[in-house]
Scaffold this motif. Sequence first.
Motif, PDB file in Angstrom:
ATOM      1  N   LYS A 170       0.821  -1.215   0.000  1.00  0.00           N
ATOM      2  CA  LYS A 170       0.000   0.000   0.000  1.00  0.00           C
ATOM      3  C   LYS A 170       0.855   1.265   0.000  1.00  0.00           C
ATOM      4  CE  LYS A 170      -4.072  -2.092   2.136  1.00  0.00           C
ATOM      5  NZ  LYS A 170      -5.052  -2.044   3.243  1.00  0.00           N
ATOM      6  N   ALA A 171       1.832   1.296  -0.885  1.00  0.00           N
ATOM      7  CA  ALA A 171       2.676   2.479  -1.003  1.00  0.00           C
ATOM      8  C   ALA A 171       1.892   3.598  -1.681  1.00  0.00           C
ATOM      9  CB  ALA A 171       3.931   2.153  -1.810  1.00  0.00           C
ATOM     10  N   PRO A 172       1.854   4.796  -1.086  1.00  0.00           N
ATOM     11  CA  PRO A 172       1.128   5.911  -1.714  1.00  0.00           C
ATOM     12  C   PRO A 172       1.851   6.410  -2.959  1.00  0.00           C
ATOM     13  CG  PRO A 172       2.249   6.650   0.265  1.00  0.00           C
ATOM     14  CD  PRO A 172       2.428   5.166   0.209  1.00  0.00           C
ATOM     15  N   ILE A 173       1.114   6.552  -4.069  1.00  0.00           N
ATOM     16  CA  ILE A 173       1.731   6.925  -5.332  1.00  0.00           C
ATOM     17  C   ILE A 173       0.849   7.945  -6.050  1.00  0.00           C
ATOM     18  CG2 ILE A 173       0.664   4.944  -6.512  1.00  0.00           C
ATOM     19  CD1 ILE A 173       3.146   4.866  -8.322  1.00  0.00           C
ATOM     20  N   GLY A 174       1.487   8.903  -6.681  1.00  0.00           N
ATOM     21  CA  GLY A 174       0.802   9.889  -7.503  1.00  0.00           C
ATOM     22  C   GLY A 174       1.359   9.843  -8.915  1.00  0.00           C
ATOM     23  N   ILE A 175       0.534  10.163  -9.906  1.00  0.00           N
ATOM     24  CA  ILE A 175       0.956  10.102 -11.312  1.00  0.00           C
ATOM     25  C   ILE A 175       0.529  11.381 -12.010  1.00  0.00           C
ATOM     26  CG2 ILE A 175       0.734   8.884 -13.514  1.00  0.00           C
ATOM     27  CD1 ILE A 175       0.281   6.326 -11.994  1.00  0.00           C
ATOM     28  N   VAL A 176       1.475  11.982 -12.719  1.00  0.00           N
ATOM     29  CA  VAL A 176       1.197  13.130 -13.580  1.00  0.00           C
ATOM     30  C   VAL A 176       1.210  12.627 -15.016  1.00  0.00           C
ATOM     31  CG1 VAL A 176       1.968  15.412 -14.327  1.00  0.00           C
ATOM     32  CG2 VAL A 176       2.267  14.716 -11.949  1.00  0.00           C
ATOM     33  N   ASP A 177       0.056  12.597 -15.658  1.00  0.00           N
ATOM     34  CA  ASP A 177      -0.069  12.092 -17.031  1.00  0.00           C
ATOM     35  C   ASP A 177      -0.201  13.274 -17.982  1.00  0.00           C
ATOM     36  OD1 ASP A 177      -0.468  10.737 -19.345  1.00  0.00           O
ATOM     37  OD2 ASP A 177      -2.318   9.719 -18.730  1.00  0.00           O
ATOM     38  N   GLU A 178       0.922  13.691 -18.565  1.00  0.00           N
ATOM     39  CA  GLU A 178       0.915  14.795 -19.535  1.00  0.00           C
ATOM     40  C   GLU A 178       0.716  14.297 -20.956  1.00  0.00           C
ATOM     41  OE1 GLU A 178       3.604  18.315 -18.354  1.00  0.00           O
ATOM     42  OE2 GLU A 178       4.833  16.533 -17.880  1.00  0.00           O
ATOM     43  N   ASP A 179       0.679  12.988 -21.135  1.00  0.00           N
ATOM     44  CA  ASP A 179       0.541  12.431 -22.484  1.00  0.00           C
ATOM     45  C   ASP A 179      -0.914  12.135 -22.837  1.00  0.00           C
ATOM     46  OD1 ASP A 179       1.506  11.473 -24.941  1.00  0.00           O
ATOM     47  OD2 ASP A 179       1.609   9.421 -24.202  1.00  0.00           O
ATOM     48  N   ARG A 180      -1.668  11.611 -21.870  1.00  0.00           N
ATOM     49  CA  ARG A 180      -3.077  11.274 -22.056  1.00  0.00           C
ATOM     50  C   ARG A 180      -3.266  10.344 -23.255  1.00  0.00           C
ATOM     51  NH1 ARG A 180      -5.702  12.940 -17.426  1.00  0.00           N
ATOM     52  NH2 ARG A 180      -4.865  14.973 -16.788  1.00  0.00           N
ATOM     53  N   GLY A 230       3.296  17.476  -2.799  1.00  0.00           N
ATOM     54  CA  GLY A 230       2.932  16.119  -2.381  1.00  0.00           C
ATOM     55  C   GLY A 230       4.082  15.385  -1.724  1.00  0.00           C
ATOM     56  N   LEU A 231       5.302  15.585  -2.233  1.00  0.00           N
ATOM     57  CA  LEU A 231       6.474  14.938  -1.636  1.00  0.00           C
ATOM     58  C   LEU A 231       6.900  15.642  -0.348  1.00  0.00           C
ATOM     59  CD1 LEU A 231       8.557  14.253  -4.880  1.00  0.00           C
ATOM     60  CD2 LEU A 231       7.428  12.548  -3.455  1.00  0.00           C
ATOM     61  N   ASP A 232       6.824  16.982  -0.332  1.00  0.00           N
ATOM     62  CA  ASP A 232       7.238  17.727   0.850  1.00  0.00           C
ATOM     63  C   ASP A 232       6.358  17.422   2.061  1.00  0.00           C
ATOM     64  OD1 ASP A 232       9.241  18.870  -0.613  1.00  0.00           O
ATOM     65  OD2 ASP A 232       8.173  20.754  -0.999  1.00  0.00           O
ATOM     66  N   THR A 233       5.088  17.223   1.825  1.00  0.00           N
ATOM     67  CA  THR A 233       4.163  16.940   2.928  1.00  0.00           C
ATOM     68  C   THR A 233       4.133  15.465   3.300  1.00  0.00           C
ATOM     69  OG1 THR A 233       2.327  16.723   1.355  1.00  0.00           O
ATOM     70  CG2 THR A 233       2.700  18.902   2.339  1.00  0.00           C
ATOM     71  N   LEU A 270      -2.328  13.740 -10.549  1.00  0.00           N
ATOM     72  CA  LEU A 270      -1.861  15.048 -10.094  1.00  0.00           C
ATOM     73  C   LEU A 270      -1.583  15.969 -11.264  1.00  0.00           C
ATOM     74  CD1 LEU A 270       0.770  13.866  -7.437  1.00  0.00           C
ATOM     75  CD2 LEU A 270      -1.657  14.332  -7.062  1.00  0.00           C
ATOM     76  N   ASP A 271      -1.535  17.245 -10.952  1.00  0.00           N
ATOM     77  CA  ASP A 271      -1.021  18.242 -11.883  1.00  0.00           C
ATOM     78  C   ASP A 271       0.478  18.372 -11.640  1.00  0.00           C
ATOM     79  OD1 ASP A 271      -0.423  21.450 -12.331  1.00  0.00           O
ATOM     80  OD2 ASP A 271      -1.814  20.596 -13.814  1.00  0.00           O
ATOM     81  N   ILE A 272       1.212  18.793 -12.648  1.00  0.00           N
ATOM     82  CA  ILE A 272       2.669  18.860 -12.520  1.00  0.00           C
ATOM     83  C   ILE A 272       3.100  19.803 -11.398  1.00  0.00           C
ATOM     84  CG2 ILE A 272       2.951  20.714 -14.220  1.00  0.00           C
ATOM     85  CD1 ILE A 272       5.500  19.204 -15.152  1.00  0.00           C
ATOM     86  N   ASN A 273       2.292  20.799 -11.083  1.00  0.00           N
ATOM     87  CA  ASN A 273       2.647  21.735 -10.015  1.00  0.00           C
ATOM     88  C   ASN A 273       2.422  21.169  -8.617  1.00  0.00           C
ATOM     89  OD1 ASN A 273       3.303  23.804 -11.895  1.00  0.00           O
ATOM     90  ND2 ASN A 273       1.118  24.313 -12.115  1.00  0.00           N
ATOM     91  N   GLU A 274       1.805  19.994  -8.533  1.00  0.00           N
ATOM     92  CA  GLU A 274       1.502  19.397  -7.230  1.00  0.00           C
ATOM     93  C   GLU A 274       2.559  18.390  -6.776  1.00  0.00           C
ATOM     94  OE1 GLU A 274      -3.194  19.055  -6.784  1.00  0.00           O
ATOM     95  OE2 GLU A 274      -2.500  18.065  -8.635  1.00  0.00           O
ATOM     96  N   ILE A 275       3.568  18.154  -7.610  1.00  0.00           N
ATOM     97  CA  ILE A 275       4.569  17.126  -7.294  1.00  0.00           C
ATOM     98  C   ILE A 275       5.353  17.489  -6.037  1.00  0.00           C
ATOM     99  CG2 ILE A 275       6.666  15.966  -8.092  1.00  0.00           C
ATOM    100  CD1 ILE A 275       5.633  16.152 -10.921  1.00  0.00           C
TER     101      ILE A 275
END
Length: 374
Positions: free
Chosen positions: A49-59, A89-92, A81-86
């Motif tokens: 259950k590792a928390p993971i986020g994905i920014v998909d700019e290709d769609r 998300g890691l800092d918090t 996620l949006d690219i500005n949220e990376i």
Amino acid sequence: MRKLANIFRLGIKELWSLFRDPIMMFLILYMFSIMVFTAATAKPETLNKAPIGIVDEDRSQLSGRIVAAFFPPKFETPSMLDINEIDRGLDTGKYTFVINIPPNFQKDVLAGKQPEIQLNIDATRMTQAFSGNNYIQQIINGEVNEFLQGFRSAQTAIVDLASRIRFNPNLEAAWFGSLMRIIDNVTLLSIALTGAALIREREHGTIEHLLVMPVTPTEIMLAKVWSMALVVLVATALSLNIVVRGAIGVPIEGSVALFLAGATLHLFATTSMGIFLATLTRSMPQFGILAILILLPLQVLSGGITPKESMPELIQDIMFFAPTTHFVELSQAILYRGAGFEVVWPQFLMLMVLGSALFIFSLMRFRKTISMMA
């Protein structure tokens, strides 16, 4: 017969004294139930259950396949996620992994180029970061290959490595954690109980009553050894059957009776060690501090966490004279691999030798302490 009767009656006195101590009774119950269960289940060593986020700019279709490849139980359902949220998300600490799929990723893959996917990892979560890094790379490469070829790449290797995982086919961390916790608790509790029994008598003034009775220091010490060892042995047997086999569902391959026989020899050594440490201290706080200095090396360097062959030769030579080293070896051989007495008899012999030496050494110190009190 009179000496045996004295040892038996004094041991019964120790048991009654222990049963009247609610703190020690709670400690025994906690260590062989909740502590064993949590050691097996609360800290998984594999990715879980590792928390993971994905920014998909290709769609694209390919990026959608990659997103869909991450699912429980190894990963949580990915957060898009949006690219500005990376960075936030890691800092918090909200995500351990964040994948950034660039624009035109599918187009570049089909064109035969080598596009890059950015994988951001929170390395403060060391265990998940180490195993998750390799696992994510395998997932992405597998999805790309399947997308390109219509099936997963199956290149014929020059050498076919046939893996056969013995004793723990599914690599269940709970199988290892629960049994090793019981093995460690046997050492810890036996030292704590015998040391506390002697210090409790000194604090309550009952040791002076024993000095005027027709009993010898050997009888007093043997009574404490067999009574406290019996408590730990019964708690170990119940924990193996109720918690490990019942609640956690760990299969035990070997003979429990043979394991308990080895534990009895180990308890002979560690209870003697507990009495020796108690003769060096005047109160329970002092005993606790001294016990920590002894228990940590005994448990960490016994070979239960890291194989002793991986340790420096000097450490191996020193730990050869520690009873925990031989107890861990016979316990793992019996409980994990189903070994019989013909395999573990050297460890039984060493525990007998070390236990006898520790008992004699502790008895000499115990006699000296009692004579000073008299």
